[in-house]
Write a protein that holds these residues in place. Structure first.
Motif, mmCIF file in Angstrom:
data_model
loop_
_atom_site.group_PDB
_atom_site.id
_atom_site.type_symbol
_atom_site.label_atom_id
_atom_site.label_comp_id
_atom_site.label_asym_id
_atom_site.label_seq_id
_atom_site.Cartn_x
_atom_site.Cartn_y
_atom_site.Cartn_z
ATOM 1 N N GLU A 75 0.874 -1.172 0.000
ATOM 2 C CA GLU A 75 0.000 0.000 0.000
ATOM 3 C C GLU A 75 0.907 1.215 0.000
ATOM 4 O OE1 GLU A 75 -2.077 -0.679 3.609
ATOM 5 O OE2 GLU A 75 -3.253 -2.331 2.782
ATOM 6 N N ILE A 76 0.620 2.158 -0.898
ATOM 7 C CA ILE A 76 1.484 3.322 -1.050
ATOM 8 C C ILE A 76 0.638 4.577 -0.877
ATOM 9 C CG2 ILE A 76 3.020 4.557 -2.642
ATOM 10 C CD1 ILE A 76 3.339 1.727 -4.047
ATOM 11 N N THR A 77 1.128 5.486 -0.046
ATOM 12 C CA THR A 77 0.457 6.765 0.171
ATOM 13 C C THR A 77 1.442 7.870 -0.155
ATOM 14 O OG1 THR A 77 -0.829 5.776 1.958
ATOM 15 C CG2 THR A 77 -0.788 8.179 1.839
ATOM 16 N N LYS A 78 1.010 8.769 -1.028
ATOM 17 C CA LYS A 78 1.852 9.890 -1.440
ATOM 18 C C LYS A 78 1.340 11.148 -0.759
ATOM 19 C CE LYS A 78 0.506 12.009 -4.908
ATOM 20 N NZ LYS A 78 -0.066 12.335 -6.187
ATOM 21 N N GLY A 79 2.250 11.925 -0.186
ATOM 22 C CA GLY A 79 1.878 13.196 0.419
ATOM 23 C C GLY A 79 2.575 14.341 -0.282
ATOM 24 N N MET A 80 1.790 15.321 -0.680
ATOM 25 C CA MET A 80 2.350 16.493 -1.354
ATOM 26 C C MET A 80 2.666 17.571 -0.327
ATOM 27 S SD MET A 80 2.358 15.500 -4.492
ATOM 28 C CE MET A 80 2.649 16.980 -5.447
ATOM 29 N N SER A 81 3.646 18.415 -0.628
ATOM 30 C CA SER A 81 4.008 19.506 0.278
ATOM 31 C C SER A 81 2.885 20.534 0.303
ATOM 32 C CB SER A 81 5.316 20.164 -0.156
ATOM 33 O OG SER A 81 5.146 20.799 -1.401
ATOM 34 N N ALA A 82 2.705 21.155 1.445
ATOM 35 C CA ALA A 82 1.670 22.178 1.582
ATOM 36 C C ALA A 82 2.151 23.525 1.046
ATOM 37 C CB ALA A 82 1.269 22.317 3.054
ATOM 38 N N ASP A 83 3.457 23.709 0.996
ATOM 39 C CA ASP A 83 4.001 24.990 0.541
ATOM 40 C C ASP A 83 4.490 24.885 -0.896
ATOM 41 O OD1 ASP A 83 5.933 23.197 1.413
ATOM 42 O OD2 ASP A 83 7.323 24.743 2.058
ATOM 43 N N ALA A 84 4.737 26.030 -1.509
ATOM 44 C CA ALA A 84 5.233 26.079 -2.885
ATOM 45 C C ALA A 84 6.744 25.870 -2.865
ATOM 46 C CB ALA A 84 4.873 27.413 -3.518
ATOM 47 N N PRO A 85 7.323 25.302 -3.878
ATOM 48 C CA PRO A 85 6.633 24.777 -5.061
ATOM 49 C C PRO A 85 5.995 23.413 -4.766
ATOM 50 C CG PRO A 85 8.981 24.365 -5.253
ATOM 51 C CD PRO A 85 8.778 25.146 -3.974
ATOM 52 N N ARG A 86 4.988 23.087 -5.534
ATOM 53 C CA ARG A 86 4.285 21.816 -5.376
ATOM 54 C C ARG A 86 5.265 20.672 -5.663
ATOM 55 N NH1 ARG A 86 -0.962 20.048 -5.248
ATOM 56 N NH2 ARG A 86 -1.441 18.146 -6.394
ATOM 57 N N ARG A 87 5.359 19.739 -4.731
ATOM 58 C CA ARG A 87 6.276 18.603 -4.887
ATOM 59 C C ARG A 87 5.841 17.479 -3.963
ATOM 60 N NH1 ARG A 87 9.666 17.766 -0.825
ATOM 61 N NH2 ARG A 87 9.824 19.354 0.767
ATOM 62 N N ILE A 88 6.365 16.297 -4.203
ATOM 63 C CA ILE A 88 6.132 15.174 -3.308
ATOM 64 C C ILE A 88 6.982 15.410 -2.059
ATOM 65 C CG2 ILE A 88 6.368 12.679 -2.975
ATOM 66 C CD1 ILE A 88 6.249 12.426 -6.074
ATOM 67 N N ALA A 89 6.352 15.356 -0.888
ATOM 68 C CA ALA A 89 7.082 15.552 0.356
ATOM 69 C C ALA A 89 7.346 14.222 1.069
ATOM 70 C CB ALA A 89 6.298 16.478 1.288
ATOM 71 N N ARG A 90 6.429 13.265 0.888
ATOM 72 C CA ARG A 90 6.528 12.012 1.649
ATOM 73 C C ARG A 90 5.882 10.888 0.856
ATOM 74 N NH1 ARG A 90 6.555 10.245 7.252
ATOM 75 N NH2 ARG A 90 5.042 8.587 7.611
ATOM 76 N N VAL A 91 6.518 9.733 0.881
ATOM 77 C CA VAL A 91 5.920 8.526 0.313
ATOM 78 C C VAL A 91 5.959 7.467 1.406
ATOM 79 C CG1 VAL A 91 6.011 6.752 -1.479
ATOM 80 C CG2 VAL A 91 6.699 9.092 -2.025
ATOM 81 N N GLU A 92 4.773 6.941 1.743
ATOM 82 C CA GLU A 92 4.671 5.858 2.713
ATOM 83 C C GLU A 92 4.445 4.564 1.943
ATOM 84 O OE1 GLU A 92 1.528 6.684 5.489
ATOM 85 O OE2 GLU A 92 2.203 8.760 5.730
ATOM 86 N N VAL A 93 5.257 3.570 2.238
ATOM 87 C CA VAL A 93 5.127 2.259 1.591
ATOM 88 C C VAL A 93 4.982 1.220 2.696
ATOM 89 C CG1 VAL A 93 6.170 0.576 0.018
ATOM 90 C CG2 VAL A 93 6.621 3.030 -0.307
ATOM 91 N N ARG A 94 3.873 0.526 2.671
ATOM 92 C CA ARG A 94 3.652 -0.589 3.605
ATOM 93 C C ARG A 94 3.704 -1.859 2.768
ATOM 94 N NH1 ARG A 94 0.593 -1.988 8.602
ATOM 95 N NH2 ARG A 94 -0.200 -4.095 8.251
ATOM 96 N N LEU A 95 4.751 -2.637 2.974
ATOM 97 C CA LEU A 95 4.944 -3.882 2.236
ATOM 98 C C LEU A 95 4.423 -5.037 3.087
ATOM 99 C CD1 LEU A 95 8.088 -2.278 1.512
ATOM 100 C CD2 LEU A 95 7.386 -3.743 -0.360
ATOM 101 N N ASN A 96 3.370 -5.680 2.618
ATOM 102 C CA ASN A 96 2.802 -6.851 3.267
ATOM 103 C C ASN A 96 3.415 -8.060 2.587
ATOM 104 O OD1 ASN A 96 0.904 -5.416 5.031
ATOM 105 N ND2 ASN A 96 -0.058 -4.820 3.105
ATOM 106 N N MET A 97 4.501 -8.543 3.195
ATOM 107 C CA MET A 97 5.301 -9.588 2.583
ATOM 108 C C MET A 97 4.746 -10.967 2.924
ATOM 109 S SD MET A 97 7.300 -7.613 1.033
ATOM 110 C CE MET A 97 8.149 -8.967 0.256
ATOM 111 N N LEU A 98 4.540 -11.745 1.881
ATOM 112 C CA LEU A 98 4.043 -13.110 2.016
ATOM 113 C C LEU A 98 5.151 -14.040 1.536
ATOM 114 C CD1 LEU A 98 1.410 -14.538 2.822
ATOM 115 C CD2 LEU A 98 0.771 -14.519 0.412
ATOM 116 N N THR A 99 5.582 -14.922 2.399
ATOM 117 C CA THR A 99 6.670 -15.835 2.051
ATOM 118 C C THR A 99 6.189 -17.275 2.102
ATOM 119 O OG1 THR A 99 7.443 -15.935 4.349
ATOM 120 C CG2 THR A 99 8.428 -14.248 2.924
ATOM 121 N N ASP A 100 6.931 -18.135 1.458
ATOM 122 C CA ASP A 100 6.568 -19.558 1.405
ATOM 123 C C ASP A 100 7.005 -20.315 2.653
ATOM 124 O OD1 ASP A 100 9.254 -19.197 0.706
ATOM 125 O OD2 ASP A 100 9.270 -20.887 -0.680
#
Length: 142
Positions: A75-100
């Motif tokens: 699951e990936i959540t992207k957060g944009m900066s609140a101030d200018a210039p507009r840019r990606i400020a944060r990316v959250e990645v939750r890896l639900n790993m399934l192994t054998d």
């Protein structure tokens, strides 16, 4: 030789074609930036590329070690900066790993290191916070 050909379709939409495979991706500006939000935005693709790259590099390392990661999801959540210039400020990645099989702490750490050293993670600007969480589970045998 180019890797991708992109055409601007108007109305803040693009069509990118991967030249080797012919795969097409449509992008649309998000609704909070004058777009229709009917497709991935370019910044969504950056966030998605981070997650896809992480799990791909983990898959390479897992294959080398005889570990099957099939069925893992993220699951990936992207957060944009609140101030200018507009840019990606944060990316959250939750890896639900399934192994054998149950992995040792050392095996998990090796795969997690691989994820953090994927080319996209290393290419993103250091001001972009990469918040990554790994959840490890063993697949039930059918």
């Amino acid at each position: 030789m180019p890797t991708i050909k992109t055409e601007y379709l108007g109305e803040l939409r693009t069509e990118a074609t991967h030249l080797q495979s012919g795969t097409v991706i449509i992008t649309d500006a998000p609704t909070d930036n004058q777009g229709k939000g009917e497709a991935f935005s370019p910044t969504d693709l950056v966030a998605g590329a981070l997650g896809s790259c992480m799990i791909t590099i983990m898959g390479i390392a897992a294959r080398r070690d005889g570990i099957d990661l099939k069925g893992s999801e993220m699951e990936i959540t992207k957060g944009m900066s609140a101030d200018a210039p507009r840019r990606i400020a944060r990316v959250e990645v939750r890896l639900n790993m399934l192994t054998d099989r149950e992995l040792s702490a050392e095996e998990q750490a090796r795969l997690e290191r691989a994820a953090h050293t994927c080319p996209v993670a290393l290419s993103l600007h250091p001001d972009i916070e990469q918040a990554v969480e790994f959840v490890w589970n063993v697949a039930e045998k059918a």
